[in-house]
Design a protein around this motif. Structure first.
Motif: not given
Length: 371
Positions: A192-214
């Motif tokens: 998917n060509h998604i590269h690393s990022r210093f603000d990893y909380e963006v990914a962490g929160t995305a996974v948390l929100d998805w988990s809460l919903a699904n």
């Protein structure tokens, strides 16, 4: 750490890693030692060829078991094939025509293996910036709505790796594991060509929100923690600092500043090309500039509010133990620091030479998630 290749740390580390993962289905001692005997530690290509050869042999064995409807044998065999092929792919250069095909074959081996698990993991895709972050939910058998840890690996590692040890130890303690390929890792990077990022909380929160919903029908969404391993020690801490909804934080290998880890290295380091890849950097100098953002300094660590466990090897030669001490000093939340003494097994990077030294960490995480 025992060195199969005297004086050669990195190839010896990989042999130790495979031997440790063999306890969890990720290899067979005799096969691993056979591979090691074919490696010239001064010749990187011999490393690639030896692991690739064994991975393809074992993959073929898995296919034969599957064709003959011997599904349990096929599953166990595919798990070994995955880990050998993963090891081969890791040190292949980016321009190597075999790299992507080897990764795809490794991933396919794992997916074929889990198809025959009695307790099948759930494959997930978390929408993220026009693409998705893939992962697996490994749930403990017979436990209704267990607490859950969300975990990322490190560097460009694969979510599938987290099955070999981490998922099994958490599941044994009644904890589900959502193993994810975050930005710069696994299929998120390679496909998917998604590269690393210093603000990893963006990914962490995305996974948390998805988990809460699904995942309400699968886990206790009121008790979700965050964890990561190796370079992920930074990622987990960063996620925890900016996402207070996580109940616990598990730092399996601390990183105070990933820039500090790399500032003393150069472009000839065996992992340099990998770091350039995950950062989408054209040069090592560009890597160093981007890595300046990968730090828990300047009050970031102090933002972590939930109970936190730090496990680090006293003889870690990749992320020095000083990183763990710096994180420990900065945290103002409830936390535990466990450093495996330098002279003992398990003191290497992420306890790769003795996973039994992780037991205290899992016991503590399980207790906190269930409180």
């Amino acid at each position: 750490m025992w060195h199969y290749f005297p004086g050669q740390y990195m190839p010896s580390y990989q042999v130790n890693r495979a031997l440790t993962q063999a306890h969890y289905g990720g290899g067979e001692f005799a096969e691993i030692l056979e591979v090691a005997s074919e490696i010239d530690p001064s010749n990187r290509e011999s490393f690639n060829i030896a692991w690739l050869k064994k991975g393809e042999q074992v993959y073929d064995l898995g296919e034969n078991f599957e064709i003959n409807n011997s599904f349990i044998s096929a599953s166990r065999t595919y798990l070994r094939a995955f880990n050998y092929l993963r090891t081969a792919e890791f040190f292949m250069e980016l321009g190597d025509d075999r790299k992507l095909s080897t990764y795809l074959k490794a991933r396919e081996a794992f997916i074929r293996a889990i198809k025959y698990f009695k307790n099948k993991p759930l494959q997930v895709e978390v929408p993220f910036e026009g693409a998705f972050l893939p992962g697996y939910l490994f749930a403990p058998e017979g436990v209704k709505n267990p607490p859950m840890m969300i975990m990322f690996g490190g560097l460009d590692s694969l979510a599938e790796e987290l099955y070999f040890g981490i998922s099994q130890h958490l599941n044994e303690r009644g904890i589900a594991l959502l193993a994810m390929d975050g930005p710069g890792q696994g299929a998120s990077l390679r496909l998917n060509h998604i590269h690393s990022r210093f603000d990893y909380e963006v990914a962490g929160t995305a996974v948390l929100d998805w988990s809460l919903a699904n995942l309400k029908d699968h886990v206790d969404t009121t008790s979700i923690g965050i964890g990561a391993v190796s370079m992920g020690g930074y990622m987990a801490a960063r996620c925890a600092a900016f996402e207070p909804r996580f109940k616990v934080c598990m730092i399996f290998g601390a990183v105070w500043s990933y820039y500090q880890v790399w500032a003393g290295r150069n472009a000839k380091h065996p992992l340099a090309e990998i770091v350039m890849h995950i950062m989408d950097a054209a040069s090592f100098e560009e890597v160093l500039e981007k890595l300046k953002g990968y730090t828990l300094e300047n009050g970031i660590a102090e933002k972590i509010s939930m109970p936190t466990y730090i496990l680090h090897g006293g003889d870690d030669r990749q992320n020095f133990v000083e990183h763990a001490y710096n994180v420990d000093k900065a945290l103002i939340c409830e936390h535990v620091l466990e450093v495996i003494p330098k002279e003992e097994s398990g003191s290497q990077h992420c306890c790769v030479d003795d996973f039994t030294r992780t037991f205290n960490m899992y016991d503590w995480v399980a207790k906190k998630l269930k409180e």
